[in-house]
Design an enzyme around this catalytic site. Structure first.
Site, PDB file in Angstrom:
ATOM      1  N   ASP A   1       0.796  -1.236   0.000  1.00  0.00           N
ATOM      2  CA  ASP A   1       0.000   0.000   0.000  1.00  0.00           C
ATOM      3  C   ASP A   1       0.830   1.289   0.000  1.00  0.00           C
ATOM      4  O   ASP A   1       0.294   2.357   0.190  1.00  0.00           O
ATOM      5  CB  ASP A   1      -0.993  -0.001   1.174  1.00  0.00           C
ATOM      6  CG  ASP A   1      -0.485   0.689   2.420  1.00  0.00           C
ATOM      7  OD1 ASP A   1       0.691   0.501   2.755  1.00  0.00           O
ATOM      8  OD2 ASP A   1      -1.273   1.423   3.047  1.00  0.00           O
ATOM      9  N   GLU A   2       2.127   1.156  -0.233  1.00  0.00           N
ATOM     10  CA  GLU A   2       2.989   2.310  -0.033  1.00  0.00           C
ATOM     11  C   GLU A   2       4.137   2.314  -1.047  1.00  0.00           C
ATOM     12  O   GLU A   2       4.734   1.275  -1.297  1.00  0.00           O
ATOM     13  CB  GLU A   2       3.570   2.155   1.373  1.00  0.00           C
ATOM     14  CG  GLU A   2       4.052   3.368   2.040  1.00  0.00           C
ATOM     15  CD  GLU A   2       4.706   3.005   3.373  1.00  0.00           C
ATOM     16  OE1 GLU A   2       5.664   3.680   3.732  1.00  0.00           O
ATOM     17  OE2 GLU A   2       4.277   2.039   4.030  1.00  0.00           O
TER      18      GLU A   2
HETATM   19  N1  DCP Z   1      -0.414  -4.173   8.232  1.00  0.00           N
HETATM   20  C1  DCP Z   1      -0.355  -5.353   8.961  1.00  0.00           C
HETATM   21  N2  DCP Z   1       0.264  -5.382  10.191  1.00  0.00           N
HETATM   22  C2  DCP Z   1       0.814  -4.255  10.713  1.00  0.00           C
HETATM   23  C3  DCP Z   1       0.786  -3.052   9.979  1.00  0.00           C
HETATM   24  C4  DCP Z   1       0.154  -3.043   8.742  1.00  0.00           C
HETATM   25  O1  DCP Z   1      -0.853  -6.385   8.492  1.00  0.00           O
HETATM   26  N3  DCP Z   1       1.404  -4.290  11.919  1.00  0.00           N
HETATM   27  C5  DCP Z   1      -1.109  -4.159   6.928  1.00  0.00           C
HETATM   28  C6  DCP Z   1      -2.531  -3.703   7.088  1.00  0.00           C
HETATM   29  C7  DCP Z   1      -2.563  -2.315   6.550  1.00  0.00           C
HETATM   30  C8  DCP Z   1      -1.445  -2.323   5.529  1.00  0.00           C
HETATM   31  O2  DCP Z   1      -0.489  -3.265   6.017  1.00  0.00           O
HETATM   32  O3  DCP Z   1      -3.812  -1.992   5.973  1.00  0.00           O
HETATM   33  C9  DCP Z   1      -0.795  -0.972   5.334  1.00  0.00           C
HETATM   34  O4  DCP Z   1      -0.169  -0.513   6.511  1.00  0.00           O
HETATM   35  P1  DCP Z   1      -0.189   0.998   6.950  1.00  0.00           P
HETATM   36  O5  DCP Z   1       0.790   1.151   8.038  1.00  0.00           O
HETATM   37  O6  DCP Z   1      -0.050   1.885   5.746  1.00  0.00           O
HETATM   38  O7  DCP Z   1      -1.645   1.195   7.602  1.00  0.00           O
HETATM   39  P2  DCP Z   1      -3.037   1.485   6.927  1.00  0.00           P
HETATM   40  O8  DCP Z   1      -2.941   1.653   5.454  1.00  0.00           O
HETATM   41  O9  DCP Z   1      -4.000   0.434   7.365  1.00  0.00           O
HETATM   42  O10 DCP Z   1      -3.488   2.832   7.607  1.00  0.00           O
HETATM   43  P3  DCP Z   1      -2.951   4.335   7.341  1.00  0.00           P
HETATM   44  O11 DCP Z   1      -4.144   5.081   6.863  1.00  0.00           O
HETATM   45  O12 DCP Z   1      -2.479   4.816   8.661  1.00  0.00           O
HETATM   46  O13 DCP Z   1      -1.855   4.236   6.324  1.00  0.00           O
HETATM   47 MG    MG Z   2      -1.490   2.916   4.616  1.00  0.00          MG
END
Ligand code: DCP
Ligand code: MG
Length: 360
Positions: free
Chosen positions: A103-104
């Site tokens: 996602d990044e």
């Molecule tokens: N992820 C995971 N375990 C973690 C951190 C993240 O499985 N400890 C997975 C779920 C997230 C994805 O990776 O959806 C992307 O991580 P991000 O840190 O970018 O978090 P999000 O996209 O969910 O939220 P944000 O809006 O803060 O980026």
């Molecule tokens: Mg994210």
């Protein structure tokens, strides 16, 4: 000076779940194993974050904080599909992409395929395209190095776009808690706290030798980044590149046989290019633009890398079923192949002969 964009999807897994199941929208959603198990939260929707829930917290604890939260198991396939679409969008802007996770990614747009010099404009366009083609939101950070671009993308989440100019950099960095600095994990953060360093401004007050004494080789890096100096390049991933062909049809078409015939030609053309370069690809993307200019892309990762026209067509036709082709008139069709493999450096594979099949 470089122009770097950092893009990060918002509450990624949870947003995909809310997109695909309308009942989950607007509610606290947790992606992860159920409470009572030893599972942890992979991520949660912004509605759930209000209760203090975050990634890596135990599901049991999350349930305690918010008993009405809905737990859903992860569907990695769905997340990968979104990631492929987002990647195909990035590739329309630059090949210089460094993915960090599903996602990044960092994009170096100093030179870009749109010949635009405003990275802010490009970032805005990319966010819009992501929203249009995946139904999901992302946040973007724009700056002149990776560190600041990443700080910027986190600054106004969700669906934010933040630019840090050289003039603004010091202001951002001074206020930034050290835990947010690149390379600072829990252990280093604690060591910094012990040394009385809590923010970028505190870090800047220390001499270089002091930081080196405290943190070894990374000390010099911290000395530089708290001054906005980060020379790390965006490391381009060869597999991320794509080869594609597209055509705008002479007139808008809804007849599936006609569409299949066009795709067959595109696939043959694309296959010729792949053969000439002696490469094959692991991901096939179909691009469809409807008569109202709405763009739809569908991607599929294949087990055996494809090069033959028949293989490409087969996948394109499979993906076509996941579009509104036949029901909505189409003005443009395209196929691209990414996840490229250079066959001259790979071990030879057993090539299977694929026969194109007819759309049913
Ligand atoms: N992820 C995971 N375990 C973690 C951190 C993240 O499985 N400890 C997975 C779920 C997230 C994805 O990776 O959806 C992307 O991580 P991000 O840190 O970018 O978090 P999000 O996209 O969910 O939220 P944000 O809006 O803060 O980026
Ligand atoms: Mg994210």
């Amino acid at each position: 000076m470089r122009k770097i964009i950092h893009i990060d999807m918002d509450a990624f897994y949870a947003s995909v779940e809310q997109r695909d199941n309308p009942e989950l929208r607007g509610k606290p959603v947790i992606v992860g194993g159920p409470p009572g198990s030893r599972s942890v939260v992979a991520t949660c929707s912004y509605e759930a974050r209000k209760f203090g829930i975050h990634s890596a917290m135990s599901s049991t604890r999350a349930h305690q904080l918010c008993p009405q939260a809905i737990f859903v198991p992860p569907r990695f396939r769905a997340y990968k599909d979104v990631s492929d679409i987002v990647r195909s969008i990035f590739l329309e802007y630059t090949d210089l992409i460094e993915p960090l996770s599903l996602d990044e990614a960092y994009l170096d747009v100093t030179v870009n395929k749109k010949n635009l010099c405003s990275a802010t404009l490009l970032a805005r366009e990319i966010l819009q395209q992501i929203k249009e083609r995946t139904g999901l939101t992302a946040s973007a950070g724009v700056s002149y190095n990776k560190f600041l671009a990443k700080v910027a993308s986190a600054y106004q989440k969700p669906h934010g776009l933040t630019v840090i100019t050289p003039e603004q950099a010091a202001g951002f960095i001074d206020k930034l808690p050290v835990g947010k600095f690149y390379g600072v994990g829990k252990v280093t953060e604690k060591a910094m706290f012990t040394a009385g360093i809590r923010t970028g401004a505190d870090l800047k007050k220390r001499e270089k030798w002091e930081l080196i004494k405290l943190f070894g080789k990374m000390g010099e890096f911290y000395y530089n980044i708290c001054r906005g100096v980060d020379e790390r390049p965006v490391v381009y991933d060869e597999n991320y590149k794509s080869v594609g062909r597209e055509i705008t049809l002479a007139e808008d078409v809804s007849d599936l046989e006609e569409i299949s015939a066009e795709l067959q030609e595109i696939a043959a053309d694309l296959s010729a290019t792949l053969q000439k370069k002696n490469i094959s690809g692991c991901c096939v993307t179909l691009k469809v633009k409807y008569e109202d200019f709405i763009l739809n892309t569908r991607s599929r990762t294949v087990e055996q890398p494809v090069q033959q026209a028949g293989q490409i067509l087969e996948n394109a036709l499979f993906l076509l079923r996941r579009t509104e082709a036949g029901r909505r008139k189409i003005r443009l069709l395209g196929i691209s192949v990414s996840g490229l493999i250079d066959n001259s450096t790979e071990l030879p594979r057993d090539e299977q002969l694929y026969l194109p099949f007819v759309f049913d």
